[in-house]
Design an enzyme around this catalytic site. Structure first.
Site, PDB file in Angstrom:
ATOM      1  N   GLU A 281       0.677  -0.957   0.198  1.00  0.00           N
ATOM      2  CA  GLU A 281       0.108   0.020  -0.351  1.00  0.00           C
ATOM      3  C   GLU A 281       0.822   1.676   0.081  1.00  0.00           C
ATOM      4  O   GLU A 281       1.965   1.080   0.503  1.00  0.00           O
ATOM      5  CB  GLU A 281      -1.421   0.211   1.766  1.00  0.00           C
ATOM      6  CG  GLU A 281      -1.653  -0.818   1.765  1.00  0.00           C
ATOM      7  CD  GLU A 281      -3.099  -0.787   2.855  1.00  0.00           C
ATOM      8  OE1 GLU A 281      -3.165   0.270   3.933  1.00  0.00           O
ATOM      9  OE2 GLU A 281      -3.463  -1.289   2.644  1.00  0.00           O
ATOM     10  N   LYS A 338     -15.857   4.496   5.139  1.00  0.00           N
ATOM     11  CA  LYS A 338     -14.262   4.591   6.111  1.00  0.00           C
ATOM     12  C   LYS A 338     -14.954   4.515   7.761  1.00  0.00           C
ATOM     13  O   LYS A 338     -14.855   5.900   7.617  1.00  0.00           O
ATOM     14  CB  LYS A 338     -12.913   4.271   5.650  1.00  0.00           C
ATOM     15  CG  LYS A 338     -12.830   3.303   4.005  1.00  0.00           C
ATOM     16  CD  LYS A 338     -11.076   3.086   4.226  1.00  0.00           C
ATOM     17  CE  LYS A 338     -10.289   2.158   4.967  1.00  0.00           C
ATOM     18  NZ  LYS A 338      -9.214   2.529   4.108  1.00  0.00           N
ATOM     19  N   GLU A 344      -9.023   8.997   5.146  1.00  0.00           N
ATOM     20  CA  GLU A 344      -8.785   7.541   5.751  1.00  0.00           C
ATOM     21  C   GLU A 344     -10.298   7.808   4.053  1.00  0.00           C
ATOM     22  O   GLU A 344     -10.361   6.204   3.570  1.00  0.00           O
ATOM     23  CB  GLU A 344      -9.382   6.475   6.733  1.00  0.00           C
ATOM     24  CG  GLU A 344      -8.995   6.548   7.632  1.00  0.00           C
ATOM     25  CD  GLU A 344      -7.589   5.458   7.093  1.00  0.00           C
ATOM     26  OE1 GLU A 344      -7.437   4.581   6.472  1.00  0.00           O
ATOM     27  OE2 GLU A 344      -6.420   5.997   7.640  1.00  0.00           O
TER      28      GLU A 344
END
Length: 408
Positions: A281, A338, A344
């Site tokens: 990521e 989220k 986020e």
């Protein structure tokens, strides 16, 4: 205590699997080592789905093909997603969610059932190429999961082996930067003392089966947490003085490569210097709360555009110049459901309608005025004989390709 491969087999197999072990060890020894000259891809994307406004998986396949993204990672093994990707040629890493780890650690039979239902059932049509066992477990707050991670990974691998899928589907586990005690300068990086007793046997197992080390590396998070001392140009791949690592005598002009080399350093100090580091990521938020420094569309565009250019060169880092860096970008879409800070929910490269969130050279899908707000699948339209012409595919990098859908 040093581990042997026999330590990684469940007790029930200790007496009956000598040939199995020897064969496996030989197959790992004879496996080719990844290097820059043999790397065929370096750019992938994480397809998170914690949102209530995303297009159907079939439409996501259309979007990925238009953008020429051929490698993705998902965080579960959703059957609708896996079925939609059948025949697409897109390679997928699926996730064994954290909530399953304890169950998977309890026995081979449970892992076998999971692999049969979520992996074997979709092969070879859906190109499942990896299973991420958990996500950011070590360094987290749940000690029970720390203890379950290795046995769960073992059981999943044994299931793949028994089904003859171990050469097709790789077992891994992504980690956060929280596994490190320090990472600056890169040459000083080591695993946290409390993490090391769990990390070393996990790395030993992954080394035996030929798996890489997956790290979630975010210059955005480093900058957000310390904007007073970090040059944002260094975080965004822009012109800057960079940093000099006196121990290795290496210069870094961007934080991303420094984070990757910090991981290589920690691995080397733990005895696994030959293991490949893959970034599972990385990304930059386009929006955030007032206290989230750097979370802007401009910065997200700059980071992701420069990162894409850098990965396309298929080159290594200052510490590993011959090992091309591979990375999965977070994320395909914004995820409006989220929890946590605003950032986020704002890492997406594309909007839910398939258009680009900002221009980094990708092709997006722009529905015609007659189309519904949710994307239609080219595959489904064609299968039903509805295709006259379909979406307007807009190339943000060069030409405009017309496929405008006209209803019957």
């Amino acid at each position: 205590m040093e581990c042997t491969f026999f330590d990684y087999l469940p007790p029930s197999h200790m007496g009956s699997s000598l040939f199995f072990c020897l064969f496996l060890i030989l197959s790992v020894i004879c496996s080719p080592v990844s290097a820059s000259h043999s790397v065929t891809w370096t750019y992938g994307v994480n397809y998170g789905r914690i949102a209530n406004n995303l297009p159907a998986p079939e439409s996501v396949v259309t979007l990925l093909k238009a953008a020429k993204i051929n490698h993705i990672r998902i965080y579960d093994a959703d059957h609708d997603v896996l079925q939609a990707f059948k025949g697409s040629g897109i390679e997928i890493i699926i996730g064994l969610p954290n909530g399953f780890l304890t169950e998977m650690s309890m026995g081979e039979d449970r892992a076998m059932n999971w692999v049969k239902e979520n992996v074997q059932a979709f092969l070879p049509g859906t190109r499942i190429r990896g299973i991420a066992v958990g996500n950011e477990i070590l360094g987290g707050t749940t000690m029970e999961l720390w203890e379950a991670l290795l046995p769960a990974a073992k059981n999943v691998y044994v299931a793949l082996y028994r089904l003859g899928l171990h050469r097709t589907v790789q077992v891994s586990s992504p980690h956060s930067e929280a596994v490190f005690a320090n990472s600056f300068p890169p040459s000083a990086c080591i695993f946290r003392p409390d993490v090391a007793p769990f990390m070393k046997p996990l790395l030993e197992f992954f080394s035996q089966i030929g798996s890489p080390f997956y790290i979630n590396a975010y210059p955005f998070l480093a900058y957000k947490n310390d904007p007073q001392h970090i040059d944002i140009n260094y975080a965004l791949f822009k012109d800057n003085p960079g940093i000099y690592d006196a121990k290795t005598k290496l210069h870094y002009d961007n934080m991303f490569e420094a984070q990757v080399d910090a991981a290589y350093t920690a691995l080397d100090k733990a005895g696994f210097g030959k293991m490949e580091v893959i970034v599972s990521e990385t990304g930059w938020a386009s929006s955030g709360d007032p206290d989230e420094a750097g979370a802007t569309v401009k910065n997200a565009k700059t980071y992701n555009k420069n990162l894409r250019k850098r990965l396309a060169k298929k080159k290594g880092t200052p510490l590993r110049p011959h090992m091309a860096v591979r990375a999965y970008i977070f994320a395909l879409f914004n995820e409006n459901s989220k929890p946590g800070p605003t950032s986020e929910r704002n890492f997406g490269l594309f909007k839910p309608d398939g258009s680009i969130a900002y221009d980094i050279g990708f092709t997006g899908l722009v529905p015609s005025a007659a189309a519904s707000s949710s994307l239609l699948s080219f595959k489904d339209i064609a299968a039903q004989g509805w295709l006259r012409s379909s979406y307007l595919l807009v190339s943000t990098a060069s030409a405009v390709v017309l496929l405008q859908y006209i209803g019957l």
